[in-house]
Design a protein around this motif. Structure first.
Motif, PDB file in Angstrom:
ATOM      1  N   SER A 163       0.803  -1.025  -0.023  1.00 36.40           N
ATOM      2  CA  SER A 163      -0.039  -0.035  -0.088  1.00 36.40           C
ATOM      3  C   SER A 163       0.689   0.939   0.119  1.00 36.40           C
ATOM      4  O   SER A 163       0.533   2.139  -0.749  1.00 36.40           O
ATOM      5  CB  SER A 163      -0.840  -0.129   1.099  1.00 36.40           C
ATOM      6  N   THR A 178      -4.420   4.718  14.589  1.00 31.22           N
ATOM      7  CA  THR A 178      -5.259   3.927  13.364  1.00 31.22           C
ATOM      8  C   THR A 178      -5.310   2.368  14.067  1.00 31.22           C
ATOM      9  O   THR A 178      -6.228   1.839  13.960  1.00 31.22           O
ATOM     10  CB  THR A 178      -4.332   4.019  12.111  1.00 31.22           C
ATOM     11  N   ALA A 233      -8.486  -0.053  15.251  1.00 32.50           N
ATOM     12  CA  ALA A 233      -8.859  -1.462  14.383  1.00 32.50           C
ATOM     13  C   ALA A 233      -8.579  -2.621  15.393  1.00 32.50           C
ATOM     14  O   ALA A 233      -9.381  -3.431  15.016  1.00 32.50           O
ATOM     15  CB  ALA A 233      -7.913  -1.472  13.347  1.00 32.50           C
ATOM     16  N   ALA A 261     -11.483  -8.084   8.866  1.00 36.05           N
ATOM     17  CA  ALA A 261     -11.295  -6.880   8.075  1.00 36.05           C
ATOM     18  C   ALA A 261     -10.804  -5.522   8.582  1.00 36.05           C
ATOM     19  O   ALA A 261     -10.119  -4.888   7.781  1.00 36.05           O
ATOM     20  CB  ALA A 261     -12.568  -6.422   7.116  1.00 36.05           C
ATOM     21  N   ARG A 277      -7.713  -3.225   6.812  1.00 34.15           N
ATOM     22  CA  ARG A 277      -7.907  -1.684   6.634  1.00 34.15           C
ATOM     23  C   ARG A 277      -6.905  -0.761   7.296  1.00 34.15           C
ATOM     24  O   ARG A 277      -6.412  -0.015   6.704  1.00 34.15           O
ATOM     25  CB  ARG A 277      -9.494  -1.479   7.028  1.00 34.15           C
ATOM     26  N   ARG A 298      -4.302   1.218   5.440  1.00 31.08           N
ATOM     27  CA  ARG A 298      -4.250   2.926   5.924  1.00 31.08           C
ATOM     28  C   ARG A 298      -2.872   3.197   6.337  1.00 31.08           C
ATOM     29  O   ARG A 298      -2.378   4.213   5.998  1.00 31.08           O
ATOM     30  CB  ARG A 298      -5.205   3.107   6.672  1.00 31.08           C
ATOM     31  N   GLN A 351      -8.912   6.562   0.614  1.00 28.14           N
ATOM     32  CA  GLN A 351     -10.171   6.123   0.562  1.00 28.14           C
ATOM     33  C   GLN A 351     -10.320   4.680  -0.564  1.00 28.14           C
ATOM     34  O   GLN A 351     -11.008   3.886  -0.079  1.00 28.14           O
ATOM     35  CB  GLN A 351     -11.131   7.125  -0.138  1.00 28.14           C
ATOM     36  N   ASP A 410      -8.745   1.928   1.690  1.00 28.39           N
ATOM     37  CA  ASP A 410      -9.849   1.443   2.565  1.00 28.39           C
ATOM     38  C   ASP A 410     -10.726   0.481   1.953  1.00 28.39           C
ATOM     39  O   ASP A 410     -11.190  -0.427   2.542  1.00 28.39           O
ATOM     40  CB  ASP A 410     -10.555   2.625   3.205  1.00 28.39           C
ATOM     41  N   ARG A 411     -11.357   0.889   0.879  1.00 32.91           N
ATOM     42  CA  ARG A 411     -12.341   0.120  -0.067  1.00 32.91           C
ATOM     43  C   ARG A 411     -11.522  -1.403  -0.461  1.00 32.91           C
ATOM     44  O   ARG A 411     -12.315  -2.419  -0.256  1.00 32.91           O
ATOM     45  CB  ARG A 411     -12.861   0.771  -1.275  1.00 32.91           C
ATOM     46  N   TYR A 412     -10.673  -1.410  -0.819  1.00 30.63           N
ATOM     47  CA  TYR A 412      -9.716  -2.463  -1.320  1.00 30.63           C
ATOM     48  C   TYR A 412      -9.455  -3.441   0.029  1.00 30.63           C
ATOM     49  O   TYR A 412      -9.800  -4.654   0.028  1.00 30.63           O
ATOM     50  CB  TYR A 412      -8.151  -2.008  -1.846  1.00 30.63           C
ATOM     51  N   ALA A 413      -8.947  -2.707   1.008  1.00 33.03           N
ATOM     52  CA  ALA A 413      -8.666  -3.635   2.217  1.00 33.03           C
ATOM     53  C   ALA A 413      -9.727  -4.201   2.901  1.00 33.03           C
ATOM     54  O   ALA A 413      -9.953  -5.356   3.410  1.00 33.03           O
ATOM     55  CB  ALA A 413      -7.893  -2.853   3.311  1.00 33.03           C
ATOM     56  N   ALA A 414     -10.847  -3.540   3.017  1.00 32.58           N
ATOM     57  CA  ALA A 414     -12.490  -3.923   3.470  1.00 32.58           C
ATOM     58  C   ALA A 414     -13.002  -5.156   2.670  1.00 32.58           C
ATOM     59  O   ALA A 414     -12.991  -6.133   3.206  1.00 32.58           O
ATOM     60  CB  ALA A 414     -13.264  -2.961   3.348  1.00 32.58           C
TER      61      ALA A 414
END
Length: 327
Positions: free
Chosen positions: A54, A139, A143, A180, A184, A188, A237, A240-244
């Motif tokens: 990432s 962060t 999580a 997840a 995430r 991030r 962003q 975040d969508r990818y990792a979720a």
């Protein structure tokens, strides 16, 4: 894990992890050995690799992101040590070896997990500058904590052998937090570190409206200011969508391996979810539907990478590996 790609990255991560667990004064050797056993056993290092990839996708370098990658793996290892305990999932095999509490004893395993968790935040706190370290700590703590991984684990335990309304919704919520959330956080953290250093070293690209004093570092400003940079905002962003989606795919694949896997390949007992009455997608919807949801989550993860263009190719490969993994 000789069949798992990213071997060079895995080696870099494991060498860094080894360095954090060298013998030192005032650390009981048995505790250090148990920490080492739980942290550096055979593994894919998926979460720290996700963090490093990432960072790379956002234009950063591996070296600056490596401490955060190690911290994420420490949190992951602690969670596995505690999840395997008799009071939790009661497993005696992990990655083809006896679980930590079987190799040592329950008290030592609990303390090893505690020590890895606290060491993770000691490592994150060492990141410079301090404002970036603070953002990283926040962060990962969110999580891993009560609204993230730990909360998801609690609901996972509460859901065992219970008839629940809206089970698919509840199961999705459990997976989003238990699994997840750490994915995430890893993505991030990689993005935060990459963009933090990019903005700090590129005055011409600093976002307008920050009113920085002469000579002041961008990273001395609050974490939220990073989001004023359009590129950072879009890429964080997208990560975040990818990792979720990746985290959901990983957990569905894990559930399927418990149904379809072979112990010699998975490195852990299979069939245990059904015996414990756990809420899983294969158990709730059937194997075929679980496979469809796995494929869908994989496609969703890959779709989120359009923001990165060719720089996201390694993340795409990682998602494909997770969808078709056999261990």
């Amino acid at each position: 894990m000789n069949d798992w790609p990213f071997a060079e990255l895995r080696q870099v991560i494991e060498e860094a992890l080894e360095a954090y667990l060298r013998p030192q004064a005032h650390v009981p050797e048995r505790l250090r050995q148990a920490m080492h056993y739980g942290l550096l056993g055979p593994g894919k290092r998926l979460r720290p690799i996700l963090l490093l990839l990432s960072a790379e996708a956002c234009g950063g370098d591996y070296q600056s992101a490596l401490p955060a990658a190690c911290a994420v793996e420490m949190v992951h290892a602690y969670s596995l040590i505690h999840d395997d305990l008799p009071a939790m999932d009661d497993d005696d095999l992990r990655r083809g070896r006896p679980t930590c509490h079987r190799q040592f004893d329950e008290a030592t395993a609990i303390l090893a997990g505690d020590a890895l968790l606290t060491l993770a935040f000691e490592v994150l706190a060492s990141i410079q500058p301090a404002a970036l370290a603070s953002a990283c700590v926040q962060t990962l703590a969110h999580a891993a904590g009560m609204a993230g991984m730990v909360g998801g684990q609690m609901d996972d335990l509460l859901a065992e052998r219970q008839a629940l309304p809206q089970e698919v919704v509840i199961l999705s919520s459990i997976h989003a937090r238990k699994t997840a959330a750490l994915f995430r956080a890893a993505a991030r953290l990689g993005g935060l570190i990459a963009h933090g250093h990019r903005l700090d070293h590129a005055p011409s690209s600093r976002p307008t409206g920050l009113a920085l004093a002469a000579g002041q570092s961008l990273l001395a400003t609050p974490h939220a200011e990073l989001m004023n940079d359009p590129l950072a905002s879009r890429q964080l962003q997208a990560l975040d969508r990818y990792a979720a989606a990746l985290g959901l795919a990983f957990q569905i694949a894990d559930d399927l391996l418990d149904v379809e896997g072979v112990e010699q390949h998975t490195g852990k007992r299979v069939g245990k979810d059904a015996r414990r009455g756990k809420l899983t997608f294969p158990g709730l919807l059937g194997v075929a539907e679980a496979h469809q949801r796995l494929e869908s989550a994989g496609r969703e993860a890959i779709a989120a990478l359009v923001e990165f263009g060719p720089a996201g190719e390694k993340l795409r490969h990682l998602a494909e590996l997770v969808v078709r993994r056999s261990r």
